[in-house]
Design an enzyme around this catalytic site. Structure first.
Site, short mmCIF file in Angstrom:
data_model
loop_
_atom_site.label_atom_id
_atom_site.label_comp_id
_atom_site.label_asym_id
_atom_site.label_seq_id
_atom_site.Cartn_x
_atom_site.Cartn_y
_atom_site.Cartn_z
N PHE A 266 0.86 -1.18 0.00
CA PHE A 266 0.00 0.00 0.00
C PHE A 266 0.90 1.24 0.00
CE2 PHE A 266 -3.17 2.88 1.84
CZ PHE A 266 -4.34 2.42 1.24
N ASP B 78 2.39 -5.62 8.05
CA ASP B 78 1.15 -4.87 7.92
C ASP B 78 0.03 -5.89 7.73
OD1 ASP B 78 -1.07 -3.36 7.19
OD2 ASP B 78 0.20 -1.74 6.42
N TYR C 1 -10.75 -1.19 10.18
CA TYR C 1 -12.03 -0.79 9.57
C TYR C 1 -12.35 -1.56 8.31
CZ TYR C 1 -8.76 2.11 6.90
OH TYR C 1 -7.70 2.54 6.14
N LYS C 2 -11.44 -2.46 7.89
CA LYS C 2 -11.70 -3.24 6.67
C LYS C 2 -12.43 -4.53 7.06
CE LYS C 2 -7.86 -0.88 4.57
NZ LYS C 2 -6.41 -0.84 4.32
N ARG D 273 -11.46 -5.46 -7.35
CA ARG D 273 -11.29 -6.26 -6.14
C ARG D 273 -12.65 -6.68 -5.59
NH1 ARG D 273 -7.92 -3.53 -1.46
NH2 ARG D 273 -9.90 -2.45 -1.13
#
Ligand code: PLP
Length: 442
Positions: free
Chosen positions: A153, A230, A255-256, A405
């Site tokens: 990311f 990560d 939050y994912k 995705r």
């Protein structure tokens, strides 16, 4: 860096093997009928968890859990209770009970989804800041290069190259095939001559490729480096065993897949054995050994608290808690079994119905070698994502490099939803002129 032996990831255990029987593997050569997927839903032991989330607007199929997980039904009540009941009614008195909230929520994360020990995790700040703190902690502890990869990311790359610059270290950037994830042989080359820090994502945010945690650590440790994971796309998507797998340091979004809500504080994990020797550069009162003594000099607390800085986001922590408990109740191993069955079903249906329209599975084809999402390459991915939302009512996500995705959250997605989604996208591609391959449109 994926392996064909899932056992080596340390993510698989006997429980999960049992759950695999509940969610039979969709055979890639067999036709899938609506009645088949309805049987899967009828037999699904996690089916009832759907009602534990706020409903989606009618007719929408949500397959974007990797961007922002859905709202648990209990979350609004939990934040309301804190706002009205604690802040509103108890006023400043309530403050003291929030002092250790980052550790308390951290312990819940440790026990439910991280496989870490009490006192090894806090929930605080955002992933970028936690990455900075722990990356710096490693560089303050030992000499050598910073090893990262170019498929991570972007914020990770910014933070890590910034740290290398700040601490006067070489930043070695491994070139990673965006469909395969970082490869072990490249990593071996990158750490040659020694390194201080290796930082990678356990699950690639694009392809979903799952790294081999133990193998990476073995290579990094042999070169003298600490590994900073990560876990943004791993936590809540697959069972983790950070302690048993010997993880040093980790950060990640909540939050994912974890459904902690917008702005949810990120996780920060430091292996207990490292607490004594690692310090982080953002010294603040929440990390002080005697936080409330208001001393003028700084002594870091011996515990995980030394990695905290200032006042925690109390409202966001309150919102995160019901999600952590919900996932804990469902059990990450069971969720993982359903998740691989859901992505396997999508893959099976898309191979038949979407391949003719230019969709190509990008990333590992074996669900055991990826996280909770799968990714399709399409030359018009950027235009298709909003079209699929508007015309087919299916919410997916656009990623760089012309990728779409797809992340079906196992607690709130039915097998029928996946079936419905692929058929709707198929109809859209067949009917909409802008959906068809270019040569057909001419
Ligand atoms: C989502 C994500 C982040 C988010 O970072 P924030 O600082 O919390 O905004 C960071 N790294 C990875 C790999 C991610 O997927």
């Amino acid at each position: 860096m994926t392996t064909t032996q899932p056992e080596t990831h340390g993510h698989h255990n006997g429980h999960q093997a049992a759950y695999q029987d509940v969610y039979p593997k969709v055979r890639q050569e067999e036709a899938v009928e609506l009645s088949t997927v309805r049987q899967l839903d009828a037999a699904d032991p996690l089916a009832a968890f759907r009602t534990r989330f706020a409903p989606t607007p009618d007719g929408l199929v949500f397959l974007n859990g990797a961007s922002l997980g859905r709202l648990p039904a209990a979350t609004a009540d939990a934040t309301d209770a804190l706002v009205r009941g604690e802040w509103g009614d108890r006023l400043a008195e309530a403050r003291t009970q929030w002092l250790d909230l980052p550790q308390r929520v951290g312990d819940e994360l440790a026990a439910t989804v991280l496989g870490a020990r009490p006192g090894e995790v806090v929930a605080s700040d955002c992933t970028s800041v936690n990455l900075y703190k722990l990356g710096a902690a490693a560089l303050r502890d030992r000499p050598g290069a910073v090893v990262l990869d170019d498929d991570n990311f972007p914020t990770d790359q910014y933070v890590l190259t910034g740290l290398a610059e700040e601490y006067g270290r070489e930043a070695r950037v491994v070139r990673t095939d965006p469909d395969r994830g970082p490869q072990l042989d490249q990593l071996r080359l990158a750490v040659e001559g020694g390194a201080a820090l290796v930082s990678l994502s356990l699950v690639s945010h694009r392809s979903g490729a799952l790294a081999d945690m133990r193998a990476v650590q073995e290579i990094a440790h042999a070169a003298g480096a600490l590994v900073l994971w990560d876990l943004s796309h791993a936590v809540g998507a697959l069972p983790l065993r950070l302690t048993a797998d010997g993880a040093d340091l980790a950060v990640g979004s909540t939050y994912k897949h974890l459904c902690g809500g917008p702005g949810a504080p990120a996780l920060l994990y430091v292996r207990e054995e490292l607490h004594g020797r690692l310090t982080q550069p953002v010294q603040g009162w929440y990390g002080h050994r005697e936080q409330l003594a208001m001393r003028t000099d700084f002594y870091p607390d011996p515990s995980i608290r030394r990695f905290l800085t200032g006042s925690p986001p109390v409202l966001s922590l309150a919102a995160l808690r019901p999600a952590v408990r919900l996932l804990g109740e469902a059990g990450p191993a069971r969720m993982r079994a359903k998740s691989t069955a859901l992505t396997g079903l999508f893959q099976r249906l898309a191979a038949e119905l979407l391949t003719p329209y230019g969709f190509r599975l990008a990333g590992p084809s074996d669900p055991a070698e990826r996280g909770g999402h799968l990714t399709y390459a399409h030359e018009r991915a950027r235009a298709l994502v909003p079209l699929i939302a508007e015309r087919a009512g299916v919410l997916v996500d656009y990623g760089a490099h012309d990728r779409i995705r797809v992340s079906p959250a196992p607690l709130s997605t039915r097998f029928e939803d996946v079936y419905e989604a692929v058929h709707r996208i198929h109809r859209l591609m067949r009917e909409a002129p802008e959906g068809r391959p270019r040569k057909e449109r001419a």
